[in-house]
Scaffold this motif. Structure first.
Motif, short mmCIF file in Angstrom:
data_model
loop_
_atom_site.label_atom_id
_atom_site.label_comp_id
_atom_site.label_asym_id
_atom_site.label_seq_id
_atom_site.Cartn_x
_atom_site.Cartn_y
_atom_site.Cartn_z
N GLY A 53 -15.53 6.93 -59.08
CA GLY A 53 -16.11 6.81 -57.76
C GLY A 53 -15.14 6.41 -56.66
N ALA A 54 -13.86 6.32 -56.98
CA ALA A 54 -12.87 5.90 -55.97
C ALA A 54 -12.80 6.89 -54.81
N ASN A 55 -12.64 6.35 -53.63
CA ASN A 55 -12.43 7.13 -52.42
C ASN A 55 -11.46 6.28 -51.58
N ASP A 56 -10.19 6.32 -51.97
CA ASP A 56 -9.18 5.39 -51.45
C ASP A 56 -8.69 5.73 -50.06
N ASP A 57 -8.19 4.70 -49.39
CA ASP A 57 -7.48 4.87 -48.14
C ASP A 57 -6.08 5.40 -48.44
N LEU A 58 -5.47 5.95 -47.43
CA LEU A 58 -4.10 6.44 -47.56
C LEU A 58 -3.12 5.29 -47.73
N PHE A 59 -2.00 5.57 -48.41
CA PHE A 59 -0.87 4.66 -48.44
C PHE A 59 0.38 5.49 -48.59
N VAL A 60 1.53 4.88 -48.41
CA VAL A 60 2.79 5.61 -48.44
C VAL A 60 3.84 4.76 -49.13
N HIS A 61 4.74 5.40 -49.86
CA HIS A 61 5.88 4.73 -50.48
C HIS A 61 7.11 5.00 -49.63
N HIS A 62 7.89 3.97 -49.40
CA HIS A 62 9.08 4.11 -48.57
C HIS A 62 10.34 4.42 -49.36
N PHE A 63 10.39 3.98 -50.62
CA PHE A 63 11.62 4.16 -51.40
C PHE A 63 11.34 4.63 -52.82
N GLN A 64 10.30 5.43 -53.00
CA GLN A 64 10.03 5.99 -54.32
C GLN A 64 9.36 7.35 -54.20
N THR A 65 9.59 8.19 -55.21
CA THR A 65 8.91 9.47 -55.35
C THR A 65 7.99 9.34 -56.56
N ASP A 66 6.71 9.66 -56.38
CA ASP A 66 5.75 9.66 -57.48
C ASP A 66 5.76 11.02 -58.17
N GLN A 67 5.63 11.00 -59.49
CA GLN A 67 5.45 12.22 -60.29
C GLN A 67 4.26 11.96 -61.20
N LEU A 68 3.09 12.48 -60.81
CA LEU A 68 1.84 12.16 -61.47
C LEU A 68 1.40 13.24 -62.45
N LEU A 69 0.94 12.79 -63.61
CA LEU A 69 0.40 13.67 -64.65
C LEU A 69 -0.89 13.04 -65.17
N VAL A 70 -2.01 13.73 -64.99
CA VAL A 70 -3.30 13.24 -65.49
C VAL A 70 -3.36 13.44 -66.99
N VAL A 127 2.42 16.57 -60.26
CA VAL A 127 2.51 16.65 -58.82
C VAL A 127 3.57 15.64 -58.38
N LYS A 128 4.50 16.12 -57.59
CA LYS A 128 5.61 15.30 -57.12
C LYS A 128 5.39 14.98 -55.65
N ILE A 129 5.28 13.67 -55.34
CA ILE A 129 5.00 13.21 -53.98
C ILE A 129 6.24 12.49 -53.47
N PRO A 130 7.01 13.12 -52.60
CA PRO A 130 8.22 12.46 -52.08
C PRO A 130 7.87 11.22 -51.24
N ARG A 131 8.85 10.36 -51.11
CA ARG A 131 8.67 9.15 -50.28
C ARG A 131 8.33 9.55 -48.86
N GLY A 132 7.55 8.69 -48.23
CA GLY A 132 7.21 8.90 -46.83
C GLY A 132 6.00 9.77 -46.57
N ILE A 133 5.34 10.25 -47.63
CA ILE A 133 4.16 11.11 -47.44
C ILE A 133 2.89 10.31 -47.75
#
Length: 146
Positions: free
Chosen positions: A39-56, A84-90
């Motif tokens: 049921g999550a419906n999160d607010d936005l957030f951003v990483h300044h010095f990391q890239t996320d690489q997410l795998l469900v 999914v690769k999310i670069p820093r700052g997005i």
């Protein structure tokens, strides 16, 4: 002119050996197990010095990306292995339409130390389009509960 960072989605390849299936490894500096509550419906957030690489690895969720003053919705599930690769700052967020939690692995690439601003919620410039988010998940042929 600098390179413009953008989110990438890569399908994983696998090799079967007996009853095991081995998927493409992900390079990282740190690996985290992340759970997105049902049921999550999160607010936005951003990483300044990391890239996320997410795998469900269990369940599904919709990744919300804010770029060029618009939201993009990316459906991810355990049924279609993709990173999914999310670069820093997005700016990004998660929506989980299921009552069940979604479990994922984040193979983090570090570009410096953690920043105290990394997990502070950002105001949404406009509401999420929940119909578009549901459509992104339905495109994966994943049943939606809600």
């Amino acid at each position: 002119m600098g390179l413009i960072s953008r989110v990438e989605v890569r399908n994983l390849f696998s090799i079967k050996s007996g009853m095991a299936e081995f998927f493409t490894p992900q390079s990282s500096h740190e690996t985290m197990l992340v759970q997105v509550a049902g049921g999550a419906n999160d607010d936005l957030f951003v990483h300044h010095f990391q890239t996320d690489q997410l795998l469900v690895v269990r369940g599904s969720f919709v990744l919300v990306i804010l770029q060029n003053r618009k939201y993009d919705y990316i459906g991810l599930s355990d049924r279609k292995p993709a990173v999914v690769k999310i670069p820093r700052g997005i700016p990004h967020a998660a929506i989980n339409f299921s009552d069940e939690p979604c479990l994922m692995v984040n193979a983090v690439l570090r570009h410096g130390g953690t920043d105290e601003r990394d997990y502070r919620p950002l105001p949404r410039p406009f509401p999420y389009d929940l119909d578009a988010a549901r459509a992104a998940l339905e495109a994966l042929d994943y049943p939606i509960c809600a």
